[in-house]
Scaffold this motif. Sequence first.
Motif, PDB file in Angstrom:
ATOM      1  N   LEU A 351      21.244 -76.173  26.184  1.00 42.97           N
ATOM      2  CA  LEU A 351      21.833 -75.469  27.316  1.00 42.97           C
ATOM      3  C   LEU A 351      22.889 -76.335  27.988  1.00 42.97           C
ATOM      4  CD1 LEU A 351      21.888 -73.002  29.160  1.00 42.97           C
ATOM      5  CD2 LEU A 351      20.023 -74.030  30.481  1.00 42.97           C
ATOM      6  N   ALA A 352      22.621 -77.618  28.093  1.00 41.46           N
ATOM      7  CA  ALA A 352      23.587 -78.521  28.727  1.00 41.46           C
ATOM      8  C   ALA A 352      24.887 -78.575  27.929  1.00 41.46           C
ATOM      9  CB  ALA A 352      22.989 -79.918  28.859  1.00 41.46           C
ATOM     10  N   ALA A 353      24.769 -78.621  26.593  1.00 41.25           N
ATOM     11  CA  ALA A 353      25.965 -78.666  25.747  1.00 41.25           C
ATOM     12  C   ALA A 353      26.766 -77.370  25.872  1.00 41.25           C
ATOM     13  CB  ALA A 353      25.574 -78.904  24.294  1.00 41.25           C
ATOM     14  N   SER A 354      26.074 -76.229  25.888  1.00 42.01           N
ATOM     15  CA  SER A 354      26.789 -74.956  25.994  1.00 42.01           C
ATOM     16  C   SER A 354      27.515 -74.855  27.328  1.00 42.01           C
ATOM     17  CB  SER A 354      25.838 -73.778  25.804  1.00 42.01           C
ATOM     18  OG  SER A 354      24.908 -73.681  26.860  1.00 42.01           O
ATOM     19  N   ARG A 355      26.874 -75.320  28.397  1.00 40.75           N
ATOM     20  CA  ARG A 355      27.534 -75.273  29.704  1.00 40.75           C
ATOM     21  C   ARG A 355      28.749 -76.189  29.740  1.00 40.75           C
ATOM     22  NH1 ARG A 355      22.251 -75.425  33.773  1.00 40.75           N
ATOM     23  NH2 ARG A 355      21.818 -73.165  33.748  1.00 40.75           N
ATOM     24  N   ARG A 356      28.612 -77.387  29.195  1.00 45.29           N
ATOM     25  CA  ARG A 356      29.731 -78.329  29.197  1.00 45.29           C
ATOM     26  C   ARG A 356      30.894 -77.782  28.376  1.00 45.29           C
ATOM     27  NH1 ARG A 356      30.003 -83.602  30.716  1.00 45.29           N
ATOM     28  NH2 ARG A 356      31.669 -84.874  29.823  1.00 45.29           N
ATOM     29  N   PHE A 357      30.579 -77.144  27.255  1.00 41.74           N
ATOM     30  CA  PHE A 357      31.609 -76.579  26.388  1.00 41.74           C
ATOM     31  C   PHE A 357      32.319 -75.415  27.076  1.00 41.74           C
ATOM     32  CE2 PHE A 357      33.110 -73.796  22.945  1.00 41.74           C
ATOM     33  CZ  PHE A 357      33.756 -74.704  22.122  1.00 41.74           C
ATOM     34  N   THR A 358      31.553 -74.482  27.640  1.00 39.99           N
ATOM     35  CA  THR A 358      32.163 -73.301  28.246  1.00 39.99           C
ATOM     36  C   THR A 358      33.030 -73.668  29.442  1.00 39.99           C
ATOM     37  OG1 THR A 358      30.167 -72.889  29.563  1.00 39.99           O
ATOM     38  CG2 THR A 358      30.368 -71.714  27.483  1.00 39.99           C
ATOM     39  N   MET A 359      32.662 -74.703  30.159  1.00 45.39           N
ATOM     40  CA  MET A 359      33.461 -75.137  31.301  1.00 45.39           C
ATOM     41  C   MET A 359      34.630 -76.030  30.872  1.00 45.39           C
ATOM     42  SD  MET A 359      32.163 -73.607  33.847  1.00 45.39           S
ATOM     43  CE  MET A 359      33.015 -74.433  35.189  1.00 45.39           C
ATOM     44  N   GLY A 360      34.515 -76.645  29.703  1.00 45.20           N
ATOM     45  CA  GLY A 360      35.519 -77.614  29.264  1.00 45.20           C
ATOM     46  C   GLY A 360      36.714 -76.996  28.563  1.00 45.20           C
ATOM     47  N   VAL A 361      36.461 -76.003  27.711  1.00 48.46           N
ATOM     48  CA  VAL A 361      37.579 -75.361  27.012  1.00 48.46           C
ATOM     49  C   VAL A 361      38.286 -74.427  27.986  1.00 48.46           C
ATOM     50  CG1 VAL A 361      36.494 -75.557  24.753  1.00 48.46           C
ATOM     51  CG2 VAL A 361      36.132 -73.489  26.106  1.00 48.46           C
TER      52      VAL A 361
END
Length: 418
Positions: A351-361
């Motif tokens: 979940l942490a990776a998905s959140r970081r990705f969605t906010m980063g791209v």
Amino acid sequence: MTDAKQQVHDAARRARVAAATLALTPRAAKDEALKAMADALVAASAEIIAANDKDVVAAREAGTGENVIDRLALDEGRIAAFADGVRDIAALPDPIGEVVRGSTLPNGLRLQQIRVPMGVIGMIYEGRPNVTADAAAICLKAGSAVLLRGSSSASESNTAIIKVMREALAGTSIPPDSIQQIAADDRASATHLMQARGLVDLVIPRGGAGLINAVVSESTVPVIETGVGNCHVYVDADADLDMALDIVINAKTQRNSVCNAAESLLVHKAVADTFLPRVVAALQKQGVTVHGDPSFCAIDGDVVPATDEDYATEYLSADISAKVVESLDDAVDHIRTFSSGHTEAIVTSSLAASRRFTMGVDSAAVMVNASTRFTDGGEFGFGAEIGISTQKLHARGPMGLPEMTTTTYVVTGSGHVR
């Protein structure tokens, strides 16, 4: 004024007259007209296919790639599908008159922001005849007249489709000039359309990067950019690799000639040893050429060494660029460097990776554990779309009916003066 410019301006003036009628047309009348258009398209399938065959023959004689011809070609099934899309639009709620927000001010004034039609919309698009029907239907339901300037490669098909739709409107209360064709026999007609400021309210280009960049650079009419899709799939360190394989194959091969197909694959180094042999073999089995970094090249001699040009390319073909990344942040940096801002996907159980990705791209759509192929107005439940907006003003992502409107503030008082 040249004859070509005069023709475009005359069409735009007729469209403005039609748009004034459309703006006051109730939903029931618009829906009746859309259903009549859909029925007429199906009834005229043979006529449309005969016209389309001329375009396909000409394209093959010109050496056009089969992936492009796939987007051009029509058959009874495809005509029935876009006719169904027109019916689906008829079934959607009418956005016109919707209250976006409202309140009563302290002084007693009643404030409402409501959706209203754009007016006259110009569509400039490449060789996909289904866009002709989709654009006409969406603009009509959203209360706007449309000027359709397709490509010369689909001229016969577009002419036949527009003729059928206009004839269908003649039997309804909707003015046939709500849908008009702009000749595609020379580039000047597109230029005149995108520079008809004051006559045309909005231009939407739909096609490759060259077309979109030309319209954005040369238009004096406001433009919404759509379509270019250098989409990425990132396989994270915490990915379910079976799921990742299914998503990559679907995103790349389910239909590779469309803007939401994956064009680049990024794999975290922690799973590269296990995943790379599987994904390369699966892609090659589907006829896909992999353009990879040294890690991918080491897997198979048929992997083509990738360049920055590969990573920046929207192939629209059975090709994919690929790279092993050091971390999620490395993947995000790569995407921010090369993406067109369309759709990115991450496969991860974190979940942490998905959140970081969605906010980063920084893209119009981000998929978590799902294929990029879902970025589509129909798949999102919007009905047929006018295109995928990759810019940030007014509309972003699939552009359905609400995105094809603007708003007016209606302020109601009882003799208020300031």
